[in-house]
Design an enzyme around this catalytic site. Structure first.
Site, short mmCIF file in Angstrom:
data_model
loop_
_atom_site.label_atom_id
_atom_site.label_comp_id
_atom_site.label_asym_id
_atom_site.label_seq_id
_atom_site.Cartn_x
_atom_site.Cartn_y
_atom_site.Cartn_z
N TYR A 62 -17.46 -104.83 -25.00
CA TYR A 62 -17.96 -103.71 -24.19
C TYR A 62 -19.47 -103.80 -24.01
O TYR A 62 -20.23 -103.87 -24.98
CB TYR A 62 -17.56 -102.36 -24.80
N PRO A 232 -6.92 -92.51 -19.47
CA PRO A 232 -6.03 -91.33 -19.47
C PRO A 232 -6.42 -90.25 -18.48
O PRO A 232 -5.58 -89.44 -18.08
CB PRO A 232 -6.18 -90.80 -20.91
N1 LIG Z 1 -7.38 -101.85 -23.97
C1 LIG Z 1 -7.85 -102.06 -22.77
O1 LIG Z 1 -7.54 -103.09 -22.12
C2 LIG Z 1 -8.78 -101.07 -22.15
C3 LIG Z 1 -9.13 -101.15 -20.79
C4 LIG Z 1 -10.00 -100.18 -20.28
C5 LIG Z 1 -10.49 -99.16 -21.11
N2 LIG Z 1 -10.14 -99.13 -22.44
C6 LIG Z 1 -10.61 -98.04 -23.34
O2 LIG Z 1 -10.19 -96.80 -22.79
C7 LIG Z 1 -11.32 -95.94 -22.60
C8 LIG Z 1 -11.08 -95.06 -21.42
O3 LIG Z 1 -10.87 -95.81 -20.24
P1 LIG Z 1 -11.37 -95.28 -18.82
O4 LIG Z 1 -12.84 -95.15 -18.83
O5 LIG Z 1 -10.72 -96.07 -17.77
O6 LIG Z 1 -10.73 -93.79 -18.87
P2 LIG Z 1 -10.75 -92.43 -18.10
O7 LIG Z 1 -10.98 -91.39 -19.12
O8 LIG Z 1 -9.53 -92.33 -17.27
O9 LIG Z 1 -11.97 -92.51 -17.07
C9 LIG Z 1 -13.30 -92.29 -17.44
C10 LIG Z 1 -14.17 -92.62 -16.25
O10 LIG Z 1 -13.87 -91.73 -15.19
C11 LIG Z 1 -15.05 -91.02 -14.81
N3 LIG Z 1 -14.70 -89.64 -14.50
C12 LIG Z 1 -13.89 -88.81 -15.19
N4 LIG Z 1 -13.82 -87.60 -14.58
C13 LIG Z 1 -14.61 -87.68 -13.50
C14 LIG Z 1 -14.95 -86.76 -12.47
N5 LIG Z 1 -14.45 -85.52 -12.43
N6 LIG Z 1 -15.81 -87.17 -11.51
C15 LIG Z 1 -16.33 -88.42 -11.52
N7 LIG Z 1 -16.05 -89.35 -12.49
C16 LIG Z 1 -15.19 -88.97 -13.45
C17 LIG Z 1 -15.96 -91.09 -16.01
O11 LIG Z 1 -17.32 -90.96 -15.62
P3 LIG Z 1 -18.29 -90.02 -16.51
O12 LIG Z 1 -18.57 -90.78 -17.77
O13 LIG Z 1 -19.48 -89.86 -15.62
O14 LIG Z 1 -17.56 -88.74 -16.76
C18 LIG Z 1 -15.65 -92.47 -16.56
O15 LIG Z 1 -16.34 -93.47 -15.83
C19 LIG Z 1 -12.52 -96.89 -22.50
O16 LIG Z 1 -13.75 -96.27 -22.85
C20 LIG Z 1 -12.12 -97.96 -23.51
O17 LIG Z 1 -12.44 -97.51 -24.81
C21 LIG Z 1 -9.30 -100.05 -22.96
#
Ligand SMILES: NC(=O)c1ccc[n+]([C@@H]2O[C@H](COP(=O)([O-])OP(=O)(O)OC[C@H]3O[C@@H](n4cnc5c(N)ncnc54)[C@H](OP(=O)(O)O)[C@@H]3O)[C@@H](O)[C@H]2O)c1
Length: 326
Positions: A62, A232
């Site tokens: 990351y 999520p």
């Molecule tokens: N195992 C794997 O292969 C894998 C792959 C990807 C991720 N991950 C893990 O899963 C975690 C979560 O993944 P994710 O980031 O895809 O999850 P998510 O919780 O679905 O999405 C978070 C992203 O969406 C944005 N967001 C949320 N609400 C918003 C809104 N109302 N308006 C604008 N932007 C919004 C956030 O920006 P803001 O921060 O500005 O709110 C952030 O960039 C990662 O941090 C990582 O630890 C694992």
């Protein structure tokens, strides 16, 4: 729904929600992190702790190691935090560089070195959980088993798990690895529905478009493997992000989420996460926002999951998939 999370069953004091630390440290280039990045990460961690989140998800890759370094700075300032939280990291992906494309690596040397590097960046002695990030087609289970045994014996990792793996892949590794995997982390959300579609399309043509390991939910549930959901919040698609460019059913689902949130006097984030947590597998969302206000908006998710009726769950599901169940 007073069930126990599989991780808790194994003795890991995990919170129902975890915070994903993927964006900590800024960009994925070679620019170093700044004090501003540390402050932003601190604010996110504080907001998470405030709403009861005590589990934090990392990976060696990351922001090219900066996420763990920045988290290490937070722990350095508050050493007492280490024993109050659960730290999970991952290994097995190598990012592209000037010479080579991105690739996977489950070799003994890579796994052991990756954990040593993560521990150094985080400034800690052990990881609570280590996940094998993505399946490596060149995997030799005996080699992985040896690496995990060495890490366990040295007290560097307490529990092991996998990410983005099918049931046969897990089973294949487990033939060589005596520790039963505690976690499988996969993409699951109201915006990424394959984990549910898989179950309802077993004998349907539409099942050919489903991209989720067959029987994977049932496999993990029956073996008490904690299912963790990455992505999520569906990156905010149903909780406030501009969706003007999205298909009609996505815009309608965002409106439905808002309507339910208003009715239940809660936030859209709590409805989106509550839908995921209403699933009986006790899915643990790895929330990816680093915005403190949005983190706090997730607080009511578990309560919403407990309150969500079957009808509401199916209403959200069919709306988000844009078609009726078969
Ligand atoms: N195992 C794997 O292969 C894998 C792959 C990807 C991720 N991950 C893990 O899963 C975690 C979560 O993944 P994710 O980031 O895809 O999850 P998510 O919780 O679905 O999405 C978070 C992203 O969406 C944005 N967001 C949320 N609400 C918003 C809104 N109302 N308006 C604008 N932007 C919004 C956030 O920006 P803001 O921060 O500005 O709110 C952030 O960039 C990662 O941090 C990582 O630890 C694992």
């Amino acid at each position: 729904m007073n069930k126990v999370m599989p991780l808790v069953r194994r003795g890991v004091n995990a919170s129902r929600l975890a915070l994903g630390c993927m964006p900590f440290g800024g960009s994925w280039d070679s620019e170093p992190f700044t004090e501003q990045h540390v402050k932003e990460a601190e604010a996110a961690v504080e907001a998470a702790l405030e709403i009861g989140i005590t589990m934090f998800d990392h990976a060696d890759i990351y922001t090219r190691g900066k996420a763990e370094q920045v988290f290490g700075r937070i722990l350095q300032a508050k050493p007492e935090l280490r024993e109050q939280i659960i730290i999970q990291s991952k290994c097995g992906i190598q990012l592209s560089d000037d010479q080579l494309p991105g690739r996977f690596n489950f070799s003994y040397d890579h796994i052991v070195q990756s954990v040593d590097d993560s521990l150094e960046r985080l400034g800690i002695d052990y990881l609570d959980v280590l996940l094998l990030h993505r399946p490596d087609p060149l995997v030799e289970p005996d080699e992985v088993a040896e690496a995990l045994a060495v890490l366990k014996a040295a007290g560097k990792v307490r529990y092991f798990g996998v990410s983005n793996m099918s049931a046969p892949q897990i089973e294949f590794l487990q033939q060589a690895i005596p520790d039963s995997f505690a976690v499988n982390q996969l993409e699951m959300s109201l915006g990424h529905l394959h984990f549910v579609d898989q179950d309802i399309h077993v004998n349907q043509q539409a099942g050919t478009n489903v991209h989720f390991g067959s029987g994977l939910m049932e496999y993990c549930r029956s073996r008490h493997i904690q299912l963790q959901a990455w992505g999520p919040l569906a990156q905010g698609k149903f909780s406030g992000r501009n969706v003007d460019d999205q298909p009609e059913h996505i815009r309608q689902t965002a409106a439905l989420v808002q309507q339910l949130a208003d009715q239940k006097d809660t936030t859209p984030e709590a409805i989106v996460l509550g839908w995921l947590m209403r699933h009986p597998a006790m899915i643990q969302p790895i929330v990816g926002t680093t915005n403190p206000e949005r983190i706090k908006a997730c607080q009511d998710a578990e309560h919403q999951a407990e309150q969500m009726s079957r009808d509401e769950w199916y209403q959200l599901y069919t709306s988000a998939r844009g078609q009726m169940v078969p």
